[in-house]
Design an enzyme around this catalytic site. Structure first.
Site, mmCIF file in Angstrom:
data_model
loop_
_atom_site.group_PDB
_atom_site.id
_atom_site.type_symbol
_atom_site.label_atom_id
_atom_site.label_comp_id
_atom_site.label_asym_id
_atom_site.label_seq_id
_atom_site.Cartn_x
_atom_site.Cartn_y
_atom_site.Cartn_z
ATOM 1 N N THR A 66 0.843 -1.191 0.000
ATOM 2 C CA THR A 66 0.000 0.000 0.000
ATOM 3 C C THR A 66 0.877 1.238 0.000
ATOM 4 O O THR A 66 2.004 1.230 0.517
ATOM 5 C CB THR A 66 -0.892 0.050 1.244
ATOM 6 O OG1 THR A 66 -0.065 0.164 2.407
ATOM 7 C CG2 THR A 66 -1.747 -1.193 1.363
ATOM 8 N N GLU A 101 -5.730 -4.043 -0.919
ATOM 9 C CA GLU A 101 -6.028 -5.240 -0.136
ATOM 10 C C GLU A 101 -7.121 -6.102 -0.754
ATOM 11 O O GLU A 101 -7.400 -7.207 -0.271
ATOM 12 C CB GLU A 101 -6.450 -4.831 1.285
ATOM 13 C CG GLU A 101 -5.342 -4.191 2.103
ATOM 14 C CD GLU A 101 -5.237 -2.682 1.951
ATOM 15 O OE1 GLU A 101 -4.610 -2.035 2.805
ATOM 16 O OE2 GLU A 101 -5.790 -2.145 0.955
ATOM 17 N N LYS A 153 -15.554 16.478 11.260
ATOM 18 C CA LYS A 153 -16.515 16.455 12.360
ATOM 19 C C LYS A 153 -16.627 17.866 12.922
ATOM 20 O O LYS A 153 -15.739 18.346 13.621
ATOM 21 C CB LYS A 153 -16.072 15.462 13.423
ATOM 22 C CG LYS A 153 -16.012 14.035 12.897
ATOM 23 C CD LYS A 153 -15.438 13.055 13.896
ATOM 24 C CE LYS A 153 -15.336 11.658 13.294
ATOM 25 N NZ LYS A 153 -14.695 10.686 14.199
ATOM 26 N N TRP A 183 -21.208 15.421 10.791
ATOM 27 C CA TRP A 183 -20.225 15.030 9.796
ATOM 28 C C TRP A 183 -20.388 15.852 8.519
ATOM 29 O O TRP A 183 -21.501 16.092 8.044
ATOM 30 C CB TRP A 183 -20.386 13.549 9.430
ATOM 31 C CG TRP A 183 -19.823 12.601 10.431
ATOM 32 C CD1 TRP A 183 -19.207 12.921 11.608
ATOM 33 C CD2 TRP A 183 -19.819 11.178 10.358
ATOM 34 N NE1 TRP A 183 -18.825 11.793 12.278
ATOM 35 C CE2 TRP A 183 -19.191 10.694 11.531
ATOM 36 C CE3 TRP A 183 -20.288 10.257 9.430
ATOM 37 C CZ2 TRP A 183 -19.015 9.339 11.781
ATOM 38 C CZ3 TRP A 183 -20.118 8.905 9.681
ATOM 39 C CH2 TRP A 183 -19.486 8.460 10.838
#
Length: 545
Positions: free
Chosen positions: A184, A329, A441, A446
């Site tokens: 990654t 992944e 936040k 949100w």
């Protein structure tokens, strides 16, 4: 009672072998630095991959040994995909855009024994070679005539494989054997390795190489713009020979003009890459007053595609956008935006567009759900938000040799945490709200940086946008919008951007600050580096009331 079917292992080599046997005349076209446009067939590639397998065996490479690549998209890299894995070793594709410290880490962590590299990266290898003690041999992926001078002990690829005849039978072994390794490009900590198997890769190819997932058909001409060093080029080098599709490998030239020219020169009908690439292609197409008539499908992933980009491709040029989502992944595909038949037939154009802006529906082989902080599943009603978790036969069960990363990567019942906050609707269409680490936040509510970015990109004169959450003394966090003008000599005004946003977002989502930049930092795979922006702008709202 068991069924009475023959059994045999799923081998990556079977993909290029069927390409050679059935679609042997289909072209593989490469743009190679220093060599120009080079043409082969799948029959050629299969033979040359076998020559590479013979050369590796002669060099002492055996089962599970790691062979690294540091290369762009061309025929030699394709041969490494099949030659290394096909003979039982593990092909470790390395991202050349990583920092030297990261390159050293992953080469040593993977314990690579041989490195196949494009000549242009030899100066980079010269700087790190003393810190890679297990690297035994370096092969420059070029002809002897194009072999540059170097302080390294190197051999040209064509000389490395040239002494072998390709008279080689692909071996069979356990399909669960490791086949390939990709790390990654995480923005924090050391990169983590995803170790794929022959079985997982073949199953992924069988799924991805279908019209209902990627728009791939028997007459498709595929061009993976997403680099082959990044999560298997989203599977295209594996499913192209499976379908017999002509394969175009564009090399290092990924600017808008280069891609535009090769799309038209080679009749590319289906391509795949990150939004940044397509912004440049669309910009060039507008500048030359050109068209994309030949291009039928463009697969967009890596980060959310702005609605304005999807609309321009489809309305202006007639190119259908396949919005996709996945991860290193996950091999990588997890969802596809190809609309199911019942929706294609019954939905209005506006309803179809609303779905295409989402990240698509789950594909066969991938289960997904959203859970709260206590891992309680949330409803798939298109409204409830939660942590997106997945499982399936081409999703990692653990990171390679990384116990610390594994501890936080999976739910108690073994589902993989993607790191995304998402909604899932009753038709299983996925919408990413944000990365867990990027969601803003503010005052207990949100704000989606993804949604805000996508709306900002639609404003006149905006070339690229990034939104980050910045600490605020009253609201905990507030959004800051970073803009790259489409034309630096004639940038949009802050007021015009705010006017555009005012009719498209909730009032309390309005950015507290709009910052203009000549460029936005991008990571090794084209994703915006929000960590850099957060570091740079972390204190800009400290005096706000």
């Amino acid at each position: 009672m068991k069924g009475l079917m023959q059994d045999g292992p799923l081998m990556i080599s079977s993909l290029i072998q069927i390409g050679a046997d059935v679609y042997g005349g289909s072209e593989v076209v490469s743009v190679v630095a220093g060599e120009g446009v080079v043409r082969h067939t799948y029959r050629d590639i299969n033979k040359r991959a076998k020559q590479l397998a013979q050369a590796l065996q002669s060099a002492g490479i055996g089962m599970t040994d790691r062979v690294a690549t540091l290369a762009w998209n061309d025929h030699r890299h394709l041969e490494a995909y099949y030659g290394v894995s096909g003979m039982g070793a593990v092909v470790h594709t390395i991202n050349p855009r990583l920092f030297p410290e990261q390159l050293i880490y992953i080469i040593n962590h993977a314990e690579d024994r041989i490195l196949l590299t494009d000549p242009m990266f030899l100066p980079l290898i010269e700087k790190i070679i003393d810190n890679c003690p297990k690297l035994e041999k370096i092969v420059a992926m070029c002809t002897a005539e194009n072999l540059p001078e170097s302080s390294l002990d190197i051999i040209a690829y064509e000389d490395f494989i040239g002494g072998f005849d390709g008279n080689y039978t692909w071996p069979e072994f356990e399909e669960t054997a490791a086949s390939s390794l990709c790390y990654t490009s995480g923005t924090t900590g050391n990169p983590k390795g995803a170790l794929y198997t022959h079985r997982s890769t073949v199953l992924h190819a069988l799924m991805a190489g279908t019209p209902s997932v990627t728009g791939t058909g028997s007459n498709t001409t595929l061009m993976p713009v997403v680099p082959m060093f990044h999560v298997n080029a989203w599977g295209q080098p594996y499913y192209a020979p499976l379908t017999g599709s002509k394969l175009v490998l564009p090399g290092p030239g990924l600017d808008g003009a280069s891609l535009y020219n090769i799309i038209h020169a080679e009749g590319v009908t289906n391509t795949a890459g990150v939004p940044t690439i397509w912004l440049n292609l669309l910009k060039h197409t507008r500048e030359v007053e050109g068209n994309l008539d030949v291009l039928e499908h463009v697969i967009i992933g890596g980060s959310a595609a702005p609605s304005a980009m999807i609309e321009e491709f489809q309305t202006t040029y007639g190119t259908q956008v396949v919005h996709a989502w996945g991860m290193t992944e996950m091999s990588p595909l997890g969802s596809s935006g190809v609309l199911p038949p019942h929706i294609e037939k019954t939905a209005t154009e506006a309803e179809k567009f609303d779905l295409k802006v989402k990240q698509g529906h789950r594909v066969w082989g991938v289960d997904m759900k959203i859970v709260d902080d206590e891992e309680v599943p949330q409803p798939h009603d298109g409204k409830a938000r939660g942590h997106l978790v997945v499982r399936g036969p081409w999703i990692i069960s653990s990171y390679y040799n990384n116990h610390d990363a594994n501890e936080k990567a999976f739910t108690k019942d073994g589902w993989f945490y993607t790191g995304d906050i998402a909604t899932i609707d009753p038709d299983n269409f996925l919408q990413l709200v944000d990365r867990s680490k990027d969601v803003i936040k503010s005052g207990g509510e949100w704000i989606s940086s993804i949604d805000l970015e996508n709306e900002a990109v639609g404003a006149a004169g905006v070339g690229e946008a990034a939104v980050i959450g910045v600490a605020h003394p009253k609201w905990d966090e507030r959004p800051v919008l970073v803009i790259v003008p489409e034309d630096s000599d004639n940038p949009p005004s802050e007021d015009s951007i705010r006017d555009h946003l005012s009719t498209r977002i909730a009032k309390w989502w309005m950015p507290d600050l709009i910052v203009f930049r000549n460029e936005i930092p991008h990571g090794a795979t084209g994703k915006i580096l929000k960590t850099d922006l957060r570091d740079e702008l972390k204190d800009v709202l400290q005096d706000a009331g």
